[in-house]
Write an enzyme that holds these catalytic residues in place. Structure first.
Site, PDB file in Angstrom:
ATOM      1  N   TYR A  53      91.204 -26.193  27.195  1.00 50.13           N
ATOM      2  CA  TYR A  53      91.938 -27.176  26.395  1.00 50.13           C
ATOM      3  C   TYR A  53      91.058 -27.697  25.260  1.00 50.13           C
ATOM      4  O   TYR A  53      89.832 -27.569  25.291  1.00 50.13           O
ATOM      5  CB  TYR A  53      92.425 -28.327  27.282  1.00 50.13           C
ATOM      6  CG  TYR A  53      93.496 -29.162  26.626  1.00 50.13           C
ATOM      7  CD1 TYR A  53      94.665 -28.567  26.164  1.00 50.13           C
ATOM      8  CD2 TYR A  53      93.342 -30.534  26.450  1.00 50.13           C
ATOM      9  CE1 TYR A  53      95.661 -29.318  25.555  1.00 50.13           C
ATOM     10  CE2 TYR A  53      94.328 -31.292  25.843  1.00 50.13           C
ATOM     11  CZ  TYR A  53      95.481 -30.679  25.387  1.00 50.13           C
ATOM     12  OH  TYR A  53      96.448 -31.424  24.777  1.00 50.13           O
ATOM     13  N   GLY A 152     108.871 -27.924  30.018  1.00 50.03           N
ATOM     14  CA  GLY A 152     109.131 -29.361  30.001  1.00 50.03           C
ATOM     15  C   GLY A 152     109.493 -29.855  28.620  1.00 50.03           C
ATOM     16  O   GLY A 152     110.490 -30.560  28.429  1.00 50.03           O
ATOM     17  N   ARG A 173     111.717 -15.977  28.219  1.00 47.37           N
ATOM     18  CA  ARG A 173     111.059 -14.681  28.400  1.00 47.37           C
ATOM     19  C   ARG A 173     111.617 -13.887  29.579  1.00 47.37           C
ATOM     20  O   ARG A 173     111.169 -12.778  29.837  1.00 47.37           O
ATOM     21  CB  ARG A 173     109.544 -14.888  28.562  1.00 47.37           C
ATOM     22  CG  ARG A 173     108.882 -15.397  27.288  1.00 47.37           C
ATOM     23  CD  ARG A 173     107.371 -15.427  27.391  1.00 47.37           C
ATOM     24  NE  ARG A 173     106.897 -16.553  28.174  1.00 47.37           N
ATOM     25  CZ  ARG A 173     105.609 -16.822  28.408  1.00 47.37           C
ATOM     26  NH1 ARG A 173     104.687 -16.015  27.933  1.00 47.37           N
ATOM     27  NH2 ARG A 173     105.261 -17.884  29.112  1.00 47.37           N
ATOM     28  N   PHE A 262     100.890 -28.535  15.700  1.00 45.63           N
ATOM     29  CA  PHE A 262     101.095 -29.921  16.159  1.00 45.63           C
ATOM     30  C   PHE A 262     100.353 -30.144  17.467  1.00 45.63           C
ATOM     31  O   PHE A 262     100.440 -29.335  18.396  1.00 45.63           O
ATOM     32  CB  PHE A 262     102.575 -30.226  16.371  1.00 45.63           C
ATOM     33  CG  PHE A 262     102.826 -31.621  16.905  1.00 45.63           C
ATOM     34  CD1 PHE A 262     102.769 -32.715  16.056  1.00 45.63           C
ATOM     35  CD2 PHE A 262     103.066 -31.838  18.258  1.00 45.63           C
ATOM     36  CE1 PHE A 262     102.966 -34.001  16.540  1.00 45.63           C
ATOM     37  CE2 PHE A 262     103.267 -33.117  18.752  1.00 45.63           C
ATOM     38  CZ  PHE A 262     103.210 -34.206  17.891  1.00 45.63           C
TER      39      PHE A 262
END
Length: 325
Positions: A53, A152, A173, A262
């Site tokens: 991350y 989500g 997918r 974003f």
């Protein structure tokens, strides 16, 4: 009392975290003791455990970035909260715990509503809301296309788009995800593939699609870019494929498509308190009224953290995994 702690990071996220005993010190002045009611496991949490991350806490660390709790004890000088009140926990406060201490001035009182739904409001709902509002000036009746539509963020985006009068093209997918996305309210649901642009034009009657939202990267980004109208904007907010975004030069050169990125963490850094209050005020009202909600696939106790992480990291679950101490 328990906490889900990790001492290192590794490729298999459930292998690096475990439930250990939690001992809290005496309650400091200005803080409150909170019993955690629910805390979700987001894709960013899994990537934090693997070290992939964009923002990683120092080790050792407690997992969990959002959640809700109930005030159980007030520290000296606290007058803005009451025992028994439901509160939104501060972002990044290590929410995979049974209890925590938190500064009273960082806790946001919440209405009396489903704590599991409220627990998921800090990251995915504002991401979906801002993706719809910050890049293209959409009008009622306009089309939006997104992939990872069964995620989500994807579910919240479908609901918010419908409330704002937009129509959604939702790309998944696998065939097995189509029914759940249609049940969420998706206007058009398509399985990804190289011929996606052709099927999008057929589904919309050739109407221009000016906003695309990509969470996958790789060839999936190119499929969305090729589905946009001239001058359209494509926004990437995730890399579920693990591959860099790919876009054909034809989309950039001949149709003037723009690719943007974003990250909610960056928005938090730049947004004024008034901007944040506006976004979260709307979302809180919608969630409390039951007009905005997410599917919950399963709930786990802190003691089951390894199973919970494994479930969250799997690719074919039908909703969010929650820690419910």
């Amino acid at each position: 009392m328990l906490k889900a702690e990790y001492q290192h990071r590794g490729k298999v996220p459930q292998d690096v975290i475990e439930a250990v005993e939690l001992t809290l010190p005496a309650l400091p002045a200005g803080q409150v003791l909170v019993k955690v009611l629910a805390a979700p496991i987001n894709p960013s949490d899994v990537l934090t455990l693997t070290g992939e991350y964009g923002m990683l806490p120092p080790l050792p660390a407690i997992g969990g970035n959002e959640g809700v709790g109930r005030v159980e004890q007030l520290g000296e000088g606290v007058s803005n909260l009451k025992v028994g009140q439901t509160v939104l926990l501060p972002v990044g406060s290590g929410t995979w715990v049974t209890h925590l201490h938190a500064p009273a001035n960082k806790l946001i009182p919440l209405p009396d509503a489903d704590p599991q739904q409220l627990a998921m409001m800090t990251i995915n709902p504002p991401t979906a809301s801002l993706l719809l509002s910050e890049f293209v000036d959409l009008k009622p009746g306009d089309w939006v296309i997104q992939n990872a539509a069964n995620s989500g963020v994807g579910g919240y985006l479908i609901q918010l788009a419908k409330l704002r009068g937009f129509k959604t093209i939702n790309v998944v997918r696998r065939e097995s995800a189509i029914a759940e996305v249609k049940a969420e309210g998706g206007d058009v649901v398509l399985v990804d593939g190289p011929d996606l642009p052709k099927r999008v034009r057929e589904a919309t009657g050739g109407a221009p699609v000016m906003l695309g939202i990509d969470a996958i990267g790789g060839a999936a980004t190119d499929h969305l870019a090729a589905s946009l109208g001239e001058g359209g904007t494509l926004v990437n907010y995730g890399l579920m494929s693990g591959q860099p975004c790919q876009v054909s030069a034809a989309s950039f050169v001949f149709r003037d498509v723009t690719l943007r990125g974003f990250w909610l963490a960056k928005w938090f850094q730049k947004a004024t308190p008034a901007d944040q209050f506006k976004v979260f005020g709307e979302l809180t009202q919608l969630i409390a009224a039951g007009k905005l909600k997410a599917r919950v696939a399963a709930t786990f106790d802190i003691s089951q953290i390894k199973q919970a992480i494994a479930a969250a990291a799997s690719g074919e679950r039908g909703g969010k995994i929650l820690i419910v101490p």
